[in-house]
Design an enzyme around this catalytic site. Structure first.
Site, PDB file in Angstrom:
ATOM      1  CG  ASP A   1       1.455  -3.623  -3.227  1.00  0.00           C
ATOM      2  OD1 ASP A   1       1.266  -2.640  -2.492  1.00  0.00           O
ATOM      3  OD2 ASP A   1       2.565  -4.170  -3.365  1.00  0.00           O
TER       4      ASP A   1
ATOM      5  CG  ASP B   1       3.844   2.112   1.334  1.00  0.00           C
ATOM      6  OD1 ASP B   1       4.212   2.433   2.483  1.00  0.00           O
ATOM      7  OD2 ASP B   1       4.633   2.000   0.398  1.00  0.00           O
TER       8      ASP B   1
HETATM    9  N1  GLY Z   1       4.271   1.238  -2.185  1.00  0.00           N
HETATM   10  C1  GLY Z   1       5.618   1.239  -2.534  1.00  0.00           C
HETATM   11  C2  GLY Z   1       6.222   2.592  -2.670  1.00  0.00           C
HETATM   12  O1  GLY Z   1       5.640   3.592  -2.368  1.00  0.00           O
HETATM   13  O2  GLY Z   1       7.349   2.635  -3.108  1.00  0.00           O
END
Ligand code: GLY
Length: 393
Positions: free
Chosen positions: A113, A173
């Site tokens: 992330d 993501d």
């Molecule tokens: N990246 C985590 C979400 O979209 O919840």
């Protein structure tokens, strides 16, 4: 119809169009700014040395998160965007205050992330100030993120948790974190960063997407052979459903990868995802999706305003690259108008400091259902910024 009658009708039609335009519900930058000032007042009261950034609400209280939380960079990013929109030093000061405590994340290699945390905060800070301290933090962050790339798989590993379920999980993501790597390649001249980003985007394009161009959430790989072992969901309704925010990350991600590579394969991919989303029979007329396109009780399911904001922001950018640009611009404007309406936009005093209502974090985990989420606000403000760059605000 005689000429005079036609002229009168044309005049009435024009007058109606003008009236509709002045009636539109879109906010002005000043109105967004006033709301964000209230947010700052509220969150200033809540933050502490460890819990530095707002994320959502639970049981009527604000959830503040530490730097390591994947959402910690969004509020600082909102503040930098407001600085860009207004050029008011107040925003630079408060953005700096919320950004600096995230520095430690540059060495956190336990998560993918990095882009969300560091590029949304320090990335915007660097772009607007050219402070070399921010550049160093970003370069180190890219270096750390690159350690999670496995050439046998061709992807950056997303998660380390749930090792009983997955060997090498990659989530859609993760496309969002590639922007940091493209930036690092340009900034340092080290092509490795760009090569990793492109390879990740290619592998994901090959393995994450179904024939209808919707995306799975999680693809699990064999870490040595790179074979796909499972295609799962984590936050969606079912393995074979289309989790709305996942579709949004995919759209935004491939639009950005096209910007950075100019490779038409990625543009085509973004257009296919846009087509899936915009033509889906379960997308409501106001264009704010339910939390999953296949949620079983639609229309009695929670919305996900965060997915809408990500989609809207991506569509503004995609509209500048695609032959279908006019339709994308129109769809993005509709999303912005809907998010700016009282159904989704709150008085931040009544919404614990957040701008938007009705987002969904993870319904299957009974977590953050129909609540404000900081990343919905971030991409909502980015929509204003992108619209202002298009000179249509
Ligand atoms: N990246 C985590 C979400 O979209 O919840």
């Amino acid at each position: 119809m005689n000429k005079i009658k036609f002229l009168i009708l044309a005049l009435i039609f024009c007058a109606c169009s003008i009236k509709k335009d002045t009636n539109n519900t879109m906010l002005t930058i000043n109105e967004v700014e006033e709301k964000l000032k209230v947010s700052v007042d509220i969150f200033d009261e809540e933050r502490s040395e460890k819990f530095i950034s707002p994320r959502s609400i639970e049981d009527d209280s604000i959830i503040m998160v530490p730097a390591k939380d994947w959402t910690s960079g969004f509020f600082p990013g909102e503040l930098w965007m407001m600085y860009e929109l207004t050029k008011d030093e107040f925003w630079k000061e408060v953005a700096t205050k919320y950004t600096l405590p995230l520095e430690q994340e540059k060495l956190n290699g336990k998560t993918h992330d990095m882009g969300f945390k560091v590029y949304c905060s320090f990335g915007k800070a660097w772009e607007l100030t050219k402070n070399p301290q921010y550049r160093d933090i970003l370069v180190q962050s890219a270096k750390t993120l690159a350690t999670r790339f496995n050439p046998s798989v061709g992807c950056i590993r997303s998660w380390d948790h749930n090792s009983d379920k997955w060997d090498y999980p990659v989530i859609i993501d993760n496309m969002m974190n590639l922007e940091l790597l493209f930036w690092a390649a340009k900034e340092t001249g080290n092509k490795m960063y760009k090569e990793i980003a492109i390879r990740h985007a290619q592998t994901t394009m090959q393995n994450h997407f179904r024939e209808d161009h919707s995306t799975y959430h999680v693809v699990d790989y064999h870490p040595e052979t790179g074979q796909v072992e499972n295609r799962h969901t984590h936050q969606g309704y079912a393995h074979e459903s289309a989790w709305s925010r996942g579709q949004a990350w995919g759209l935004y991600g491939y639009t950005m990868v096209f910007r950075e590579t100019q490779d038409s394969v990625f543009l085509a991919q973004a257009e296919k995802i846009a087509s899936f989303i915009l033509n889906h029979p379960n997308l409501p007329e106001h264009k704010i999706p339910y939390w999953d396109f296949n949620a079983p009780e639609i229309p009695n399911e929670p919305y996900d305003a965060s997915a809408a904001a990500v989609i809207g922001s991506a569509l503004y950018e995609l509209s500048t690259y695609s032959n279908n640009g006019e339709a994308y611009l129109k769809a993005a404007d509709k999303i912005l108008e809907s998010l700016s309406s009282p159904e989704f936009l709150a008085d931040p005093i009544k919404n614990h400091g957040f701008l938007l209502m009705h987002s969904t974090g993870s319904k299957p985990h009974h977590s953050e259902i129909d609540v404000p989420l900081v990343y919905a606000d971030y991409y909502f403000i980015e929509m204003f910024l992108r619209k202002s760059h298009l000179n249509t605000l």
